[in-house]
Scaffold this motif. Structure first.
Motif, PDB file in Angstrom:
ATOM      1  N   LEU A  27       0.803  -1.020   0.002  1.00 58.08           N
ATOM      2  CA  LEU A  27      -0.101  -0.099  -0.049  1.00 58.08           C
ATOM      3  C   LEU A  27       1.016   1.252   0.017  1.00 58.08           C
ATOM      4  CD1 LEU A  27      -2.540  -0.835   2.867  1.00 58.08           C
ATOM      5  CD2 LEU A  27      -3.153  -0.733   0.219  1.00 58.08           C
ATOM      6  N   LEU A  28       0.966   1.940  -1.226  1.00 50.41           N
ATOM      7  CA  LEU A  28       1.746   3.162  -1.121  1.00 50.41           C
ATOM      8  C   LEU A  28       1.114   4.283  -0.206  1.00 50.41           C
ATOM      9  CD1 LEU A  28       4.149   4.390  -2.546  1.00 50.41           C
ATOM     10  CD2 LEU A  28       2.424   5.390  -4.227  1.00 50.41           C
ATOM     11  N   HIS A  29       2.167   4.796   0.486  1.00 53.19           N
ATOM     12  CA  HIS A  29       1.856   5.859   1.446  1.00 53.19           C
ATOM     13  C   HIS A  29       3.044   6.693   1.573  1.00 53.19           C
ATOM     14  CE1 HIS A  29       4.662   3.824   4.215  1.00 53.19           C
ATOM     15  NE2 HIS A  29       3.972   2.727   4.073  1.00 53.19           N
ATOM     16  N   LEU A  30       2.990   8.113   2.358  1.00 53.81           N
ATOM     17  CA  LEU A  30       3.770   9.154   2.536  1.00 53.81           C
ATOM     18  C   LEU A  30       5.218   8.412   2.661  1.00 53.81           C
ATOM     19  CD1 LEU A  30       4.702  12.027   2.253  1.00 53.81           C
ATOM     20  CD2 LEU A  30       3.817  12.076   4.692  1.00 53.81           C
ATOM     21  N   GLY A  31       5.469   7.639   3.510  1.00 57.24           N
ATOM     22  CA  GLY A  31       6.754   7.071   4.030  1.00 57.24           C
ATOM     23  C   GLY A  31       7.408   6.484   2.837  1.00 57.24           C
ATOM     24  N   HIS A  32       6.723   5.810   1.884  1.00 55.09           N
ATOM     25  CA  HIS A  32       7.156   5.072   0.851  1.00 55.09           C
ATOM     26  C   HIS A  32       7.772   6.295  -0.108  1.00 55.09           C
ATOM     27  CE1 HIS A  32       4.740   1.451   1.365  1.00 55.09           C
ATOM     28  NE2 HIS A  32       6.032   1.096   2.013  1.00 55.09           N
ATOM     29  N   VAL A  33       6.906   7.157  -0.375  1.00 55.32           N
ATOM     30  CA  VAL A  33       7.099   8.296  -1.447  1.00 55.32           C
ATOM     31  C   VAL A  33       8.214   9.106  -0.843  1.00 55.32           C
ATOM     32  CG1 VAL A  33       6.236  10.467  -2.543  1.00 55.32           C
ATOM     33  CG2 VAL A  33       4.798   8.534  -2.159  1.00 55.32           C
ATOM     34  N   ASP A  34       8.103   9.521   0.265  1.00 54.57           N
ATOM     35  CA  ASP A  34       9.512  10.404   0.555  1.00 54.57           C
ATOM     36  C   ASP A  34      10.959   9.388   0.788  1.00 54.57           C
ATOM     37  OD1 ASP A  34      10.066  12.872   2.344  1.00 54.57           O
ATOM     38  OD2 ASP A  34      11.118  10.984   3.635  1.00 54.57           O
ATOM     39  N   TYR A  90       4.634   5.810   9.714  1.00 52.44           N
ATOM     40  CA  TYR A  90       4.244   5.257   8.425  1.00 52.44           C
ATOM     41  C   TYR A  90       4.458   3.799   8.073  1.00 52.44           C
ATOM     42  CZ  TYR A  90       2.204   9.946   7.316  1.00 52.44           C
ATOM     43  OH  TYR A  90       1.478  11.195   7.477  1.00 52.44           O
ATOM     44  N   SER A  91       3.624   2.776   8.210  1.00 57.11           N
ATOM     45  CA  SER A  91       4.084   1.625   7.782  1.00 57.11           C
ATOM     46  C   SER A  91       2.574   1.194   6.992  1.00 57.11           C
ATOM     47  CB  SER A  91       4.609   0.840   8.807  1.00 57.11           C
ATOM     48  OG  SER A  91       3.715   0.463   9.696  1.00 57.11           O
ATOM     49  N   THR A  92       2.776   0.225   6.035  1.00 54.80           N
ATOM     50  CA  THR A  92       1.641  -0.558   5.746  1.00 54.80           C
ATOM     51  C   THR A  92       1.157  -1.205   6.804  1.00 54.80           C
ATOM     52  OG1 THR A  92       2.970  -0.609   3.466  1.00 54.80           O
ATOM     53  CG2 THR A  92       1.078  -2.308   4.041  1.00 54.80           C
ATOM     54  N   THR A  93       1.717  -1.974   7.652  1.00 59.79           N
ATOM     55  CA  THR A  93       1.171  -2.549   8.611  1.00 59.79           C
ATOM     56  C   THR A  93       0.426  -1.880   9.637  1.00 59.79           C
ATOM     57  OG1 THR A  93       2.859  -4.239   8.643  1.00 59.79           O
ATOM     58  CG2 THR A  93       1.742  -4.196  10.790  1.00 59.79           C
ATOM     59  N   ASN A  94       0.706  -0.734   9.823  1.00 59.90           N
ATOM     60  CA  ASN A  94       0.038   0.171  10.730  1.00 59.90           C
ATOM     61  C   ASN A  94      -1.396   0.635  10.076  1.00 59.90           C
ATOM     62  OD1 ASN A  94       1.927   0.427  12.712  1.00 59.90           O
ATOM     63  ND2 ASN A  94       2.696   2.324  12.330  1.00 59.90           N
ATOM     64  N   ILE A  95      -1.425   0.791   8.589  1.00 62.15           N
ATOM     65  CA  ILE A  95      -2.578   1.042   8.003  1.00 62.15           C
ATOM     66  C   ILE A  95      -3.423   0.035   7.839  1.00 62.15           C
ATOM     67  CG2 ILE A  95      -3.512   1.538   5.579  1.00 62.15           C
ATOM     68  CD1 ILE A  95      -0.812   3.118   5.138  1.00 62.15           C
ATOM     69  N   VAL A  96      -2.934  -1.220   7.649  1.00 60.83           N
ATOM     70  CA  VAL A  96      -3.659  -2.483   7.800  1.00 60.83           C
ATOM     71  C   VAL A  96      -4.493  -2.679   9.052  1.00 60.83           C
ATOM     72  CG1 VAL A  96      -3.788  -5.074   7.507  1.00 60.83           C
ATOM     73  CG2 VAL A  96      -2.524  -3.619   5.870  1.00 60.83           C
ATOM     74  N   ASN A  97      -3.496  -2.622  10.156  1.00 60.47           N
ATOM     75  CA  ASN A  97      -4.354  -2.478  11.579  1.00 60.47           C
ATOM     76  C   ASN A  97      -5.351  -1.592  11.746  1.00 60.47           C
ATOM     77  OD1 ASN A  97      -2.631  -4.851  11.943  1.00 60.47           O
ATOM     78  ND2 ASN A  97      -1.080  -3.577  13.316  1.00 60.47           N
ATOM     79  N   LYS A  98      -4.835  -0.309  11.332  1.00 60.15           N
ATOM     80  CA  LYS A  98      -6.136   0.676  11.582  1.00 60.15           C
ATOM     81  C   LYS A  98      -7.348   0.179  10.920  1.00 60.15           C
ATOM     82  CE  LYS A  98      -6.707   5.715  11.282  1.00 60.15           C
ATOM     83  NZ  LYS A  98      -6.151   7.167  10.707  1.00 60.15           N
TER      84      LYS A  98
END
Length: 163
Positions: free
Chosen positions: A36-43, A147-155
């Protein structure tokens, strides 16, 4: 150029790398799942690209992600992830790899600079010996905290659970 034009097989990538090297381009390599692309990845990827002229992204296949992260991952199939990553203007090439680590791909690419996030020490980065042995550099870049994909999935799972 369409995003799919930046998705290479390993053989096609070798040919493209030869062209870039003949032009004197400095090649940067990094890898990941990018489910899941997020700000952490882009930066992170933007900072990696700033270290050289061309950024090659090694992208884990679906099978390798499942082996590493478990049967519920990836959330998106490899071609969807590859197209999304290739659409980023600072990524010059995306290549899939099926191994649990990118070591064989790093041997193939022979990057001038190998990059990972600062959650790794240089000695922990897979392929650091290969790159350093040929005079290349291994660098870490600061990650955006939180920012992490795991955090997004958990949320998302928690929101669904409590509806």
């Amino acid at each position: 150029m369409s995003s799919s034009d930046k998705i290479y097989t390993q053989q096609q990538l070798q040919e493209q790398l030869k062209v870039w090297r003949e032009q004197g381009q400095k090649v940067v390599f990094t890898n990941g799942c990018f489910d899941l692309l997020h700000l952490g990845h882009v930066d992170y990827l933007e900072k990696a690209r700033q270290l050289g002229d061309k950024l090659v992204l090694g992208l884990n296949t679906d099978a390798s992600i499942s082996r590493i992260k478990g049967p519920s991952r990836p959330l998106q199939d490899e071609m969807s992830r590859a197209r999304v990553m290739a659409s980023l203007l600072f990524i010059d090439a995306v290549v899939l790899f099926n191994d649990d680590t990118p070591l064989e791909l790093i041997k193939l690419v022979q990057p001038d600079i190998l990059v990972k996030g600062d959650d790794y020490a240089v000695e922990q980065i897979v392929g650091h010996e290969v790159v350093m042995a040929k005079g290349g550099e291994v660098k870490t870049v600061p990650l955006v905290k939180g920012y992490s994909t795991t955090n997004i999935v958990n949320k998302i799972e928690n929101q669904v659970k409590y509806k």
